[in-house]
Design a protein around this motif. Structure first.
Motif, PDB file in Angstrom:
ATOM      1  N   GLN A 145      -2.978  34.621  40.198  1.00  0.00           N
ATOM      2  CA  GLN A 145      -3.922  35.687  39.874  1.00  0.00           C
ATOM      3  C   GLN A 145      -4.067  35.757  38.358  1.00  0.00           C
ATOM      4  O   GLN A 145      -3.188  36.257  37.664  1.00  0.00           O
ATOM      5  CB  GLN A 145      -3.442  37.026  40.437  1.00  0.00           C
ATOM      6  CG  GLN A 145      -3.354  37.047  41.959  1.00  0.00           C
ATOM      7  CD  GLN A 145      -2.925  38.393  42.503  1.00  0.00           C
ATOM      8  OE1 GLN A 145      -3.384  39.439  42.042  1.00  0.00           O
ATOM      9  NE2 GLN A 145      -2.041  38.373  43.488  1.00  0.00           N
TER      10      GLN A 145
ATOM     11  N   LYS B 193       1.786  33.434  38.993  1.00  0.00           N
ATOM     12  CA  LYS B 193       2.218  33.732  40.355  1.00  0.00           C
ATOM     13  C   LYS B 193       3.366  34.734  40.366  1.00  0.00           C
ATOM     14  O   LYS B 193       3.554  35.465  41.337  1.00  0.00           O
ATOM     15  CB  LYS B 193       2.652  32.455  41.074  1.00  0.00           C
ATOM     16  CG  LYS B 193       1.537  31.444  41.263  1.00  0.00           C
ATOM     17  CD  LYS B 193       2.059  30.169  41.901  1.00  0.00           C
ATOM     18  CE  LYS B 193       0.960  29.135  42.050  1.00  0.00           C
ATOM     19  NZ  LYS B 193       1.487  27.853  42.607  1.00  0.00           N
ATOM     20  N   GLN B 194       4.143  34.753  39.273  1.00  0.00           N
ATOM     21  CA  GLN B 194       5.206  35.737  39.186  1.00  0.00           C
ATOM     22  C   GLN B 194       5.657  35.932  37.748  1.00  0.00           C
ATOM     23  O   GLN B 194       5.441  35.079  36.888  1.00  0.00           O
ATOM     24  CB  GLN B 194       6.398  35.351  40.055  1.00  0.00           C
ATOM     25  CG  GLN B 194       7.169  34.133  39.595  1.00  0.00           C
ATOM     26  CD  GLN B 194       8.424  33.912  40.432  1.00  0.00           C
ATOM     27  OE1 GLN B 194       8.799  34.736  41.258  1.00  0.00           O
ATOM     28  NE2 GLN B 194       9.084  32.789  40.233  1.00  0.00           N
TER      29      GLN B 194
ATOM     30  N   TRP C 251       7.072  40.987  38.486  1.00  0.00           N
ATOM     31  CA  TRP C 251       5.963  41.006  39.439  1.00  0.00           C
ATOM     32  C   TRP C 251       5.944  39.687  40.179  1.00  0.00           C
ATOM     33  O   TRP C 251       6.332  38.646  39.647  1.00  0.00           O
ATOM     34  CB  TRP C 251       4.640  41.199  38.703  1.00  0.00           C
ATOM     35  CG  TRP C 251       3.427  41.088  39.575  1.00  0.00           C
ATOM     36  CD1 TRP C 251       2.857  42.056  40.336  1.00  0.00           C
ATOM     37  CD2 TRP C 251       2.646  39.907  39.791  1.00  0.00           C
ATOM     38  NE1 TRP C 251       1.766  41.574  41.011  1.00  0.00           N
ATOM     39  CE2 TRP C 251       1.608  40.248  40.696  1.00  0.00           C
ATOM     40  CE3 TRP C 251       2.714  38.596  39.324  1.00  0.00           C
ATOM     41  CZ2 TRP C 251       0.656  39.330  41.129  1.00  0.00           C
ATOM     42  CZ3 TRP C 251       1.772  37.679  39.750  1.00  0.00           C
ATOM     43  CH2 TRP C 251       0.752  38.053  40.631  1.00  0.00           C
ATOM     44  N   LYS C 252       5.509  39.725  41.446  1.00  0.00           N
ATOM     45  CA  LYS C 252       5.366  38.500  42.217  1.00  0.00           C
ATOM     46  C   LYS C 252       4.158  38.627  43.125  1.00  0.00           C
ATOM     47  O   LYS C 252       3.985  39.635  43.813  1.00  0.00           O
ATOM     48  CB  LYS C 252       6.614  38.218  43.055  1.00  0.00           C
ATOM     49  CG  LYS C 252       6.575  36.859  43.754  1.00  0.00           C
ATOM     50  CD  LYS C 252       7.896  36.527  44.406  1.00  0.00           C
ATOM     51  CE  LYS C 252       7.858  35.122  45.018  1.00  0.00           C
ATOM     52  NZ  LYS C 252       9.170  34.766  45.631  1.00  0.00           N
ATOM     53  N   GLY C 253       3.309  37.602  43.127  1.00  0.00           N
ATOM     54  CA  GLY C 253       2.125  37.594  43.979  1.00  0.00           C
ATOM     55  C   GLY C 253       2.204  36.491  45.010  1.00  0.00           C
ATOM     56  O   GLY C 253       3.076  35.617  44.945  1.00  0.00           O
ATOM     57  N   THR C 254       1.277  36.511  45.918  1.00  0.00           N
ATOM     58  CA  THR C 254       1.230  35.465  46.940  1.00  0.00           C
ATOM     59  C   THR C 254       0.378  34.283  46.498  1.00  0.00           C
ATOM     60  O   THR C 254       0.498  33.192  47.039  1.00  0.00           O
ATOM     61  CB  THR C 254       0.664  36.031  48.259  1.00  0.00           C
ATOM     62  OG1 THR C 254      -0.626  36.613  48.004  1.00  0.00           O
ATOM     63  CG2 THR C 254       1.596  37.104  48.813  1.00  0.00           C
ATOM     64  N   THR C 255      -0.491  34.494  45.515  1.00  0.00           N
ATOM     65  CA  THR C 255      -1.341  33.437  44.977  1.00  0.00           C
ATOM     66  C   THR C 255      -1.409  33.574  43.458  1.00  0.00           C
ATOM     67  O   THR C 255      -0.979  34.589  42.887  1.00  0.00           O
ATOM     68  CB  THR C 255      -2.774  33.519  45.538  1.00  0.00           C
ATOM     69  OG1 THR C 255      -3.341  34.788  45.182  1.00  0.00           O
ATOM     70  CG2 THR C 255      -2.776  33.364  47.055  1.00  0.00           C
TER      71      THR C 255
END
Length: 346
Positions: free
Chosen positions: A303, A286-287, A297-301
């Motif tokens: 990945q 997620k991050q 890096w940071k995501g919303t879900t």
């Protein structure tokens, strides 16, 4: 009647023709693909991703154990053909790529059959279940160095978080220490994953992380050491509760802690990478955070790279780019899992 016996005339060879569902659409230069194994993972992950990548892939056939499941998946995801016989795909000159998502014990044999038929292959992990199967794949490429592309579904190296980590690590000047924790969750001992069809969780899933170690270090594994718990009952198993350490030619040391004894309410995967005065922390895909340096890096879900790996394979097949994962790395990751299994089974 209590019993009815049905008899059929002898035939030289029983065949199962493909079931045509609709008129095939023009391929438009896309990669013509057949999916073999339409189980939950394929329908929940690969088929939706192939739809997202429809500019690159043309799904032609879905093969499953039963005609009902094959036809149902084909209708749902727009494949014009459904079949129950793998040979249907091998004999189809229009198929470029075979995606194998069956149970683990079928992977190596189907992979070799498809390669020998001149098809490119994407095979879900594990690539092979034992040394003999892996040796056959190696022998194929020794005899056919320019053979079709082979890609094992080691998706984690393609995740956005790992891609960001590799950018931070690109100019490193020291070896690295990688501590990876897999809080895998308990699966009962009588589940197929633990049996002959699955090969156990080290071979079936741990290989994901060994490939990630290969990708992060960009080096060659030179030593493997592993140790498991010693359970007092059959409830906990050795090959899903262990530590495995891999030393690489560049001096890096990578350790996987794999356990089924934790809580499923806790995050499944975490990695800490110590290098050049920095600490990179990968938090459940997620991050990625970087202490002592820049990047991240940071995501919303979550990945994990499943769509990205298919996109990378399309780039290779359509443009002649380098293999997304080298044959050597695929073999290294698989062979590490065999060595770990040998040590923890003692």
């Amino acid at each position: 009647p209590l019993l009815v016996m049905l008899t059929y005339p002898e035939r030289a060879e029983a065949t199962r023709p493909a079931l045509q569902i609709a008129s095939p659409a023009p391929a438009d230069g896309r990669i013509k693909l057949a999916l073999v194994g339409a189980g939950g993972f394929a329908q929940g992950m690969h088929l939706p991703n192939l739809q997202k990548l429809k500019d690159s892939y043309d799904l032609r056939t879905i093969v499953s154990r039963t005609g009902l499941s094959a036809r149902s998946a084909a209708e749902r995801f727009g494949a014009p053909n459904a079949a129950t016989d793998f040979k249907t795909v091998l004999d189809d000159p229009d198929i470029d790529l075979v995606l194998i998502a069956t149970r683990h014990d079928l992977h190596a044999g189907m992979t070799l059959d498809a390669l020998r038929a001149g098809k490119h292959v994407f095979v879900e992990k594990p690539l092979a279940m034992n040394e003999d199967e892996l040796a056959e794949i190696e022998a194929f490429y020794r005899d056919n160095p320019n053979g079709p592309v082979l890609m094992t579904g080691f998706n984690r190296r393609f995740s956005p978080a790992v891609v960001a980590a590799k950018k931070v690590l690109a100019n490193r000047t020291s070896p690295m220490i990688v501590n990876y924790r897999m809080n895998a969750g308990y699966i009962p001992a009588d589940h197929w994953v633990h049996g002959p069809q699955g090969g156990g969780r080290n071979i079936g899933e741990g290989c994901h992380i060994y490939d990630l170690f290969n990708a992060l270090t960009g080096s060659t594994p030179v030593e493997v050491n592993a140790m498991s718990i010693v359970p007092e009952s059959k409830y906990w198993l050795r090959n899903d509760n262990f530590n495995a350490t891999v030393r690489y030619a560049d001096g890096s040391v990578c350790t996987l802690t794999y356990t089924a004894m934790g809580s499923k309410s806790y995050a499944k995967e975490r990695a800490d990478i110590f290098v050049d005065g920095k600490v990179l922390t990968l938090d459940d895909y997620k991050q990625l955070t970087v202490a002592g340096g820049s990047g991240g890096w940071k995501g919303t879900t979550m990945q994990k790279g499943q769509q990205e790996e298919l996109a990378a394979l399309a780039e290779t097949l359509r443009k002649g780019a380098a293999w997304p994962i080298s044959l050597e790395d695929q073999i290294f990751a698989t062979r590490i899992s065999f060595e770990v299994e040998k040590q923890i089974a003692l």
